[in-house]
Design a protein around this motif. Structure first.
Motif, short mmCIF file in Angstrom:
data_model
loop_
_atom_site.label_atom_id
_atom_site.label_comp_id
_atom_site.label_asym_id
_atom_site.label_seq_id
_atom_site.Cartn_x
_atom_site.Cartn_y
_atom_site.Cartn_z
N SER A 234 -33.82 38.49 -14.10
CA SER A 234 -34.57 39.60 -14.73
C SER A 234 -34.06 39.76 -16.15
O SER A 234 -32.86 39.66 -16.42
CB SER A 234 -34.36 40.90 -13.95
OG SER A 234 -34.84 40.79 -12.63
N VAL A 235 -34.97 40.00 -17.07
CA VAL A 235 -34.62 40.15 -18.48
C VAL A 235 -34.87 41.58 -18.93
O VAL A 235 -35.98 42.10 -18.77
CB VAL A 235 -35.42 39.16 -19.37
CG1 VAL A 235 -35.07 39.36 -20.84
CG2 VAL A 235 -35.12 37.72 -18.95
N TYR A 236 -33.84 42.20 -19.46
CA TYR A 236 -33.94 43.57 -19.97
C TYR A 236 -34.04 43.55 -21.49
O TYR A 236 -33.35 42.77 -22.16
CB TYR A 236 -32.72 44.39 -19.58
CG TYR A 236 -32.67 44.83 -18.14
CD1 TYR A 236 -33.78 44.74 -17.31
CD2 TYR A 236 -31.49 45.35 -17.60
CE1 TYR A 236 -33.73 45.15 -16.00
CE2 TYR A 236 -31.43 45.76 -16.28
CZ TYR A 236 -32.55 45.66 -15.48
OH TYR A 236 -32.49 46.07 -14.16
N VAL A 237 -34.89 44.42 -22.03
CA VAL A 237 -34.90 44.73 -23.46
C VAL A 237 -34.40 46.16 -23.57
O VAL A 237 -35.02 47.09 -23.03
CB VAL A 237 -36.31 44.58 -24.07
CG1 VAL A 237 -36.29 45.00 -25.54
CG2 VAL A 237 -36.81 43.15 -23.93
N LEU A 238 -33.26 46.34 -24.24
CA LEU A 238 -32.64 47.66 -24.29
C LEU A 238 -33.37 48.58 -25.27
O LEU A 238 -33.86 48.13 -26.31
CB LEU A 238 -31.17 47.54 -24.69
CG LEU A 238 -30.29 46.69 -23.76
CD1 LEU A 238 -28.84 46.75 -24.22
CD2 LEU A 238 -30.41 47.17 -22.32
N PRO A 239 -33.45 49.86 -24.94
CA PRO A 239 -34.16 50.80 -25.81
C PRO A 239 -33.35 51.18 -27.05
O PRO A 239 -32.11 51.16 -27.02
CB PRO A 239 -34.35 52.02 -24.90
CG PRO A 239 -33.18 51.96 -23.95
CD PRO A 239 -32.93 50.49 -23.73
N LYS A 240 -34.05 51.49 -28.14
CA LYS A 240 -33.45 52.04 -29.35
C LYS A 240 -34.23 53.31 -29.69
O LYS A 240 -35.26 53.25 -30.38
CB LYS A 240 -33.52 51.03 -30.50
CG LYS A 240 -32.73 49.76 -30.24
CD LYS A 240 -32.87 48.77 -31.38
CE LYS A 240 -32.08 47.50 -31.11
NZ LYS A 240 -32.22 46.50 -32.21
N PRO A 241 -33.80 54.44 -29.18
CA PRO A 241 -34.60 55.66 -29.31
C PRO A 241 -34.74 56.13 -30.76
O PRO A 241 -33.83 55.98 -31.58
CB PRO A 241 -33.80 56.68 -28.48
CG PRO A 241 -32.41 56.15 -28.43
CD PRO A 241 -32.54 54.67 -28.45
N GLU A 242 -35.91 56.67 -31.06
CA GLU A 242 -36.20 57.27 -32.36
C GLU A 242 -36.74 58.68 -32.13
O GLU A 242 -37.58 58.88 -31.24
CB GLU A 242 -37.22 56.44 -33.13
CG GLU A 242 -36.74 55.03 -33.46
CD GLU A 242 -37.78 54.23 -34.22
OE1 GLU A 242 -38.90 54.78 -34.43
OE2 GLU A 242 -37.49 53.08 -34.60
N LYS A 312 -31.14 67.50 -27.92
CA LYS A 312 -30.85 66.08 -27.68
C LYS A 312 -31.93 65.43 -26.82
O LYS A 312 -32.40 66.01 -25.85
CB LYS A 312 -29.50 65.94 -26.96
CG LYS A 312 -28.32 66.38 -27.81
CD LYS A 312 -27.01 66.23 -27.05
CE LYS A 312 -26.85 67.30 -25.99
NZ LYS A 312 -25.51 67.25 -25.36
N CYS A 313 -32.29 64.23 -27.24
CA CYS A 313 -33.16 63.36 -26.44
C CYS A 313 -32.24 62.37 -25.73
O CYS A 313 -31.44 61.68 -26.37
CB CYS A 313 -34.15 62.65 -27.35
SG CYS A 313 -34.88 61.17 -26.65
N ILE A 314 -32.35 62.28 -24.39
CA ILE A 314 -31.46 61.42 -23.60
C ILE A 314 -32.29 60.32 -22.96
O ILE A 314 -33.24 60.60 -22.22
CB ILE A 314 -30.70 62.23 -22.53
CG1 ILE A 314 -29.92 63.37 -23.21
CG2 ILE A 314 -29.76 61.33 -21.73
CD1 ILE A 314 -29.29 64.34 -22.23
N VAL A 315 -31.93 59.06 -23.24
CA VAL A 315 -32.70 57.91 -22.77
C VAL A 315 -31.93 57.18 -21.69
O VAL A 315 -30.80 56.72 -21.91
CB VAL A 315 -33.03 56.95 -23.93
CG1 VAL A 315 -33.80 55.74 -23.43
CG2 VAL A 315 -33.82 57.69 -25.01
N HIS A 316 -32.55 57.05 -20.51
CA HIS A 316 -31.93 56.36 -19.37
C HIS A 316 -32.61 55.00 -19.19
O HIS A 316 -33.82 54.88 -19.27
CB HIS A 316 -32.09 57.19 -18.09
CG HIS A 316 -31.56 58.59 -18.20
ND1 HIS A 316 -30.31 58.96 -17.77
CD2 HIS A 316 -32.15 59.73 -18.70
CE1 HIS A 316 -30.13 60.25 -17.99
NE2 HIS A 316 -31.22 60.74 -18.56
N THR A 325 -28.06 58.88 -26.44
CA THR A 325 -28.40 60.23 -26.89
C THR A 325 -28.80 60.21 -28.36
O THR A 325 -28.10 59.62 -29.19
CB THR A 325 -27.20 61.18 -26.71
OG1 THR A 325 -26.85 61.23 -25.31
CG2 THR A 325 -27.55 62.59 -27.17
N ALA A 326 -29.94 60.82 -28.66
CA ALA A 326 -30.41 60.93 -30.05
C ALA A 326 -30.64 62.42 -30.33
O ALA A 326 -31.25 63.13 -29.52
CB ALA A 326 -31.69 60.15 -30.25
#
Length: 366
Positions: A234-242, A312-316, A325-326
């Motif tokens: 499985s291939v993950y692309v990690l998030p970069k929150p804005e 705060k915006c929290i990305v899981h 956390t952004a």
């Protein structure tokens, strides 16, 4: 009916009622696994089984015991245990099969008055493929898939195949005993295959989303044939929150938090203190066609929160060790206190510097 030939009839009758031993003619065993060997005997009411012996291909005694009460074992190999024993059967277990356990085994029943009766079972030993199990890789990084075959001396060639989600199968790379080594053209420069046979490693550099698939390692062996195992990547692309926010003249602010990833991220909010939001956040998602998904979460709140609390915006995401956390803003009250404190310290230092200069150069009498 026999007349004068009665002694001959009795002899034939007795000879025809000797014990008969039956056992499987052939068995297959896997290296490292237990193996059960069985023997059954048919006897007459006159026969008594005194002793049972199990012998290997070198006629070495693996197990010998007397059919007494209690059972008395006179010899036992450390890798063999008696599983079942009664007057009609004897079962033993080889606890852990080794490559040199291949060969024929004999079970011998010493019967009185008939004499010993025996049967033979021939065992062929095969290897076992082991692999790490399913793996997950992060896009842009490298990953290695590994397989092992427990009888490496029998391996003639190793071959890796890739099966995509749509079911298409392609050959990735191969390595043979006599030195032939190849990587398919479409994977050249990004895929490396170890030049080994008993254990094999397939390394994918700079993993892409299209590398997500199931990979099969095939060991072409003699005389075991083809042995294989499959692991899925499985291939993950990690998030970069804005994050962004827009205030309205009506006293409300709309904050948006966006993250593009594979699989889709889960976004939550932390507004701190008293909840002054106008309802729960609203989420939307959009598939990008490259396997990634853009998730946007929108939160509406009273504008006063921006000066009272850090929002705060929290990305899981399953590819992250901990959530990202952004911040929509910083706590303005705290920032003001820090700014005033820094200014106060700077003013004091400047005053001290002025006093020192005055004493040294200006205020000193000639």
């Amino acid at each position: 009916m026999c007349g004068p030939a009665l002694p001959l009839c009795l002899l034939l009758f007795i000879g025809g009622t000797h014990g008969k031993v039956t056992a499987p003619a052939n068995l297959k065993a896997e290296v490292g696994r237990p193996l059960l060997l069985t023997c059954n005997i048919t006897t007459t009411s006159r026969d008594t089984v005194h002793q049972v012996r199990w012998l290997n291909k070198q006629d070495k005694v693996l197990l010998a015991y007397e059919q007494s009460t209690p059972l008395r074992i006179s010899h036992q190999d450390p890798n063999v245990q008696l599983t079942t024993s009664n007057k009609d059967a004897s079962y033993i277990t080889i606890k852990r099969v080794r490559p040199d356990d291949e060969g024929c085994y004999r079970c011998v029943f010493d019967v009185f008055p008939s004499g010993h009766q025996e049967a033979r079972t021939c065992v062929s030993v095969t290897g076992k493929v082991r692999q790490e199990g399913n793996k997950t890789a992060v896009s842009g990084k490298s990953t290695t898939l590994s397989c092992w075959y427990s009888l490496p001396e029998r391996v003639q060639q190793v071959l890796w195949r890739k099966t995509a989600e749509q079911g298409d199968t392609t050959t990735v790379a191969s390595h043979a005993r006599h030195g032939h080594h190849s990587v398919a053209e479409q994977f050249e420069g990004r895929v490396d295959l170890s030049r080994t046979l008993g254990d094999t490693q397939l390394t994918v550099q700079q993993v892409r989303t299209e590398d997500e698939a199931c990979y099969t390692c095939e060991f072409h062996t003699y005389p075991d044939g083809t042995k294989s195992a499959t692991t899925c990547l499985s291939v993950y692309v990690l998030p970069k929150p804005e994050v962004s926010h827009v205030a309205s003249s009506s006293g409300f602010t709309e904050a948006n938090c966006t993250a593009q990833s594979r699989p889709a991220a889960d976004i939550t909010w932390d507004v701190g203190g008293e909840n002054k939001t106008l309802g729960p956040p609203v989420s939307s998602s959009y598939d990008q066609g490259d396997g990634t998904t853009i998730v946007t979460s929108t939160l509406l709140f009273q504008s006063g929160l921006l000066s009272e609390h850090s929002i705060k915006c929290i990305v899981h995401h399953p590819g992250l060790e901990k959530p990202l956390t952004a911040f929509v803003n910083t706590n303005m009250g705290s920032a003001m206190v820090i700014l005033l404190s820094v200014c106060g310290v700077a003013a004091i230092l400047l005053l001290c510097l002025c006093v020192c200069l005055c004493k040294c150069f200006i205020c000193t009498d000639d």
